[in-house]
Enzyme design. Structure first.
Site, short mmCIF file in Angstrom:
data_model
loop_
_atom_site.label_atom_id
_atom_site.label_comp_id
_atom_site.label_asym_id
_atom_site.label_seq_id
_atom_site.Cartn_x
_atom_site.Cartn_y
_atom_site.Cartn_z
N VAL A 334 0.85 -1.18 0.00
CA VAL A 334 0.00 0.00 0.00
C VAL A 334 0.89 1.23 0.00
O VAL A 334 1.80 1.35 0.82
CB VAL A 334 -0.94 0.03 1.22
N ASP A 444 -10.51 -11.55 8.53
CA ASP A 444 -9.14 -11.22 8.93
C ASP A 444 -9.12 -9.93 9.76
O ASP A 444 -8.32 -9.03 9.51
CB ASP A 444 -8.25 -11.07 7.69
#
Length: 633
Positions: A334, A444
């Protein structure tokens, strides 16, 4: 006499309407905002706010769809307003108002707030100017809200023509009605469908302001086409279209008299002719259509997000320079991206490792482009170019939660901030599980997947592992994917996936927030070899769970008691079997109302062994876990 009373009630009541998933209209927040400025005395302000809400509710019960109220006692004045859609019955209007009040309860300390649902809009402020000028608080980030459906019309060209003309008529007619409101229907002959449209300006504003808002609504709602449903909200007006009924056909308004020299019938006839022509063209060019259809599929499915040019994202991230990396994970990296001076984004670059990755990428876009909630990270756009798969997401300046728990910024968060983070995560998960149009299990949830805004409001990120869960199934079986230490035992061992997997992970993250410890960390200053969950349980059994609290927190007695209740809720979330864990909606209520266990009894949770990293369930033999723990991004 009783019969006469019953007849009178029936005559005074507005007709109801049937609608698929009608009960969910009041649980999907379209737009919401809390005031940012502090008040002089919060108890007085809350008291006055509650007084105005009570007054508004009474007015709605008296057959009103719009009401104002004010409370000026003891300073910290509050002015409030509510507006329901005109097609609602009294009961439906009041129900929507009650849901709005419940939602606005999260605006705990600011000087105002507003919330909009499909069926109503509620606003309160510490000033009265917004009654007649809704844009008096036009902050720079107060932009219109657009929500598009995820179903495309089967014949988009004809559908676009009909709906565009219909929305144009609605735009022109709404400001000219006596109550700045319309509800109307129009046929799409080629699809054998009816389109329902409503528009409503906030009562009290003038015709010119209503017209300006409706012009914006028309321009922006067109971005939803050819999807079969769209919603627009701004402080001055609301508009919605859908091919699914949300009001009765006998509740429509004839808008032809409000239109300037053109008849809506002409548009229908023109659309029908265009539909015939289109069908002929499609029949004559079928082979060409089939080859082009696949390439256009993604563009229709991704209407909820903007398509970015790869080169623009490359430039925004300085050619994906390592200096701009915000995080790394199992699915890629990212990067921080600067599109212009005021537009900073996060660009998620996915790693292409197998042939099916593009399909997974498309699934992620289709999933998260339609999710809008203040505690869920928003997808802004996407890009596919060759082997490069990119997501453009909200940029969160404070990064991930784990940095503030055990990273360089440890000790910055006080208890009130930590509680708000816990509460926000719970609300986000409740939205995914119960308030979205389908149930979504994230799979998650962990501290590194919780991002913080500049004022430390949490947003759940990384829906790459999310799975759709059929509404008629309590669980599904799937290949394990997640992070050990946060993952529920029934999912890690048997691949049994349900929403309670997220509940378990939420419990672990809550303990991390309270303790400032990683779930897999053994406390260094202790002879214990227990991980966080087992250590917390043993202290709870001894009624010493106050020792779980992060030693960087300086709590008073009241705050300690509050934290200990939250620890009990976290332990409740980690119970096995999954059926005895609360739903996330129940967790939100427990957190909101200051409750902990009630009549529930805690039992010993399932633990991960320190020595051999195996899962123990009850008295059964341990089973090795073959999944590798993913790195935390």
């Amino acid at each position: 006499m009783a019969l006469l009373v019953m007849l009178l009630v029936l005559l005074l009541s507005k007709p109801g309407f049937s609608q698929k998933n009608d009960s969910k209209n009041n649980t999907n927040v379209i737009a919401m905002r809390c005031g940012r400025n502090a008040v002089t005395s919060l108890p007085n302000f809350i008291k006055n706010r509650n007084s105005t809400f009570s007054d508004l509710r009474i007015q709605l019960l008296n057959q009103r769809v719009y009401a104002r109220a004010q409370a000026l006692s003891s300073g910290d004045s509050v002015f409030a307003a509510v507006q329901c859609r005109n097609y609602l019955s009294v009961d439906q209007c009041v129900a929507c108002f009650d849901d709005s009040v419940s939602e606005l309860d999260s605006c705990r300390s600011g000087n105002g707030g507003f919330v909009s649902f499909d069926n109503c809009y509620v606003r309160y402020e510490d000033y009265a100017d917004f009654y007649n000028d809704p844009y008096v608080m036009a902050d720079s980030d107060l932009t219109p809200t657009l929500l598009c459906g995820n179903q495309s019309a089967s014949q988009p060209t004809v559908f676009n023509q009909v709906v565009d003309g219909f929305l144009s008529d609605i735009r022109d007619a709404t400001p000219k009605t006596s109550n700045l409101y319309v509800a109307s229907t129009r046929q799409v002959t080629s699809e054998n469908a009816t389109v329902y449209v409503t528009a409503q300006c906030v009562e009290g504003i003038n015709q010119a302001r209503c017209q300006t808002c409706m012009n914006t609504a028309y321009d922006i709602l067109n971005d939803c086409l050819p999807n079969t449903e769209g919603r627009f909200f701004h402080l001055g007006c609301f508009a919605r279209y859908s091919d699914t009924p949300f009001f009765n056909v006998n509740q429509t308004i004839d808008i032809s008299s409000f239109l300037k020299g053109h008849s809506s019938k002409v548009a229908v006839i023109a659309a029908a002719v265009a539909g015939v022509v289109l069908i002929l063209l499609v029949l004559l060019s079928w082979l060409l259509y089939r080859s082009w259809k696949k390439s256009k599929k993604n563009e229709q499915e991704f209407e909820g997000a903007v398509h970015y040019n790869y080169k623009d994202l490359q430039q925004a991230t300085n050619n994906f320079n390592e200096e701009n990396i915000l995080g790394k994970g199992g699915f890629g990296e990212v990067f921080k991206g600067v599109l212009d001076e005021t537009n900073v984004v996060a660009v998620k670059k996915l790693l292409v490792q197998h042939a099916g990755v593009k399909e997974e990428f498309e699934n992620e876009i289709k999933l998260i482009s339609n999710i809008h909630h203040r505690n869920l990270l928003r997808l802004l756009g996407w890009s596919i170019e060759g082997s490069y798969l990119l997501l453009v997401l909200e940029y969160m300046p404070n990064g991930s939660l784990d940095r503030f728990l055990w990273g360089a910024k440890r000790g910055i968060l006080n208890w009130n901030q930590r509680y708000e983070i816990i509460f926000g995560i719970a609300r986000g998960l409740a939205h995914l599980h119960n308030e979205f149009h389908i149930k979504i299990v994230h799979r998650d949830i962990k501290s590194s997947n919780i991002l913080l805004s500049d004022d430390f409001k949490p947003k759940i990120a990384d829906f790459g592992l999310a799975r759709f869960q059929p509404e008629d199934q309590s669980h599904v079986s799937t290949k394990f994917a997640g992070t050990l230490g946060y993952t529920a035992p029934e999912y890690a061992v048997g691949g049994v996936l349900s929403e309670k997997v997220d509940t378990y992970s939420f419990g672990i993250v809550t303990l991390e927030i309270i303790s400032g410890r990683k779930s897999t960390e053994v406390k260094c200053d202790s002879q214990s070899t227990d991980y966080l969950l087992e250590n917390t349980w043993k202290l709870y059994e001894k009624k010493m769970h106050v020792k779980v609290i992060d030693d960087t927190l300086n709590l008073n007695r009241y705050e300690q008691e509050h934290v200990m209740k939250i620890i009990e809720i976290a332990l409740l979330c980690t119970q096995s079997p999954a059926s005895i864990r609360p739903t996330m909606s129940e967790v939100v209520l427990m957190l909101q109302e200051g409750q902990s266990l009630g009549k529930r009894q805690l039992t010993r949770p399932t633990f991960v062994s320190n020595q051999d990293r195996r899962i123990y369930i009850g008295s059964s033999r341990p089973k090795d876990i073959q999944a590798t723990q993913q790195s935390q991004s």
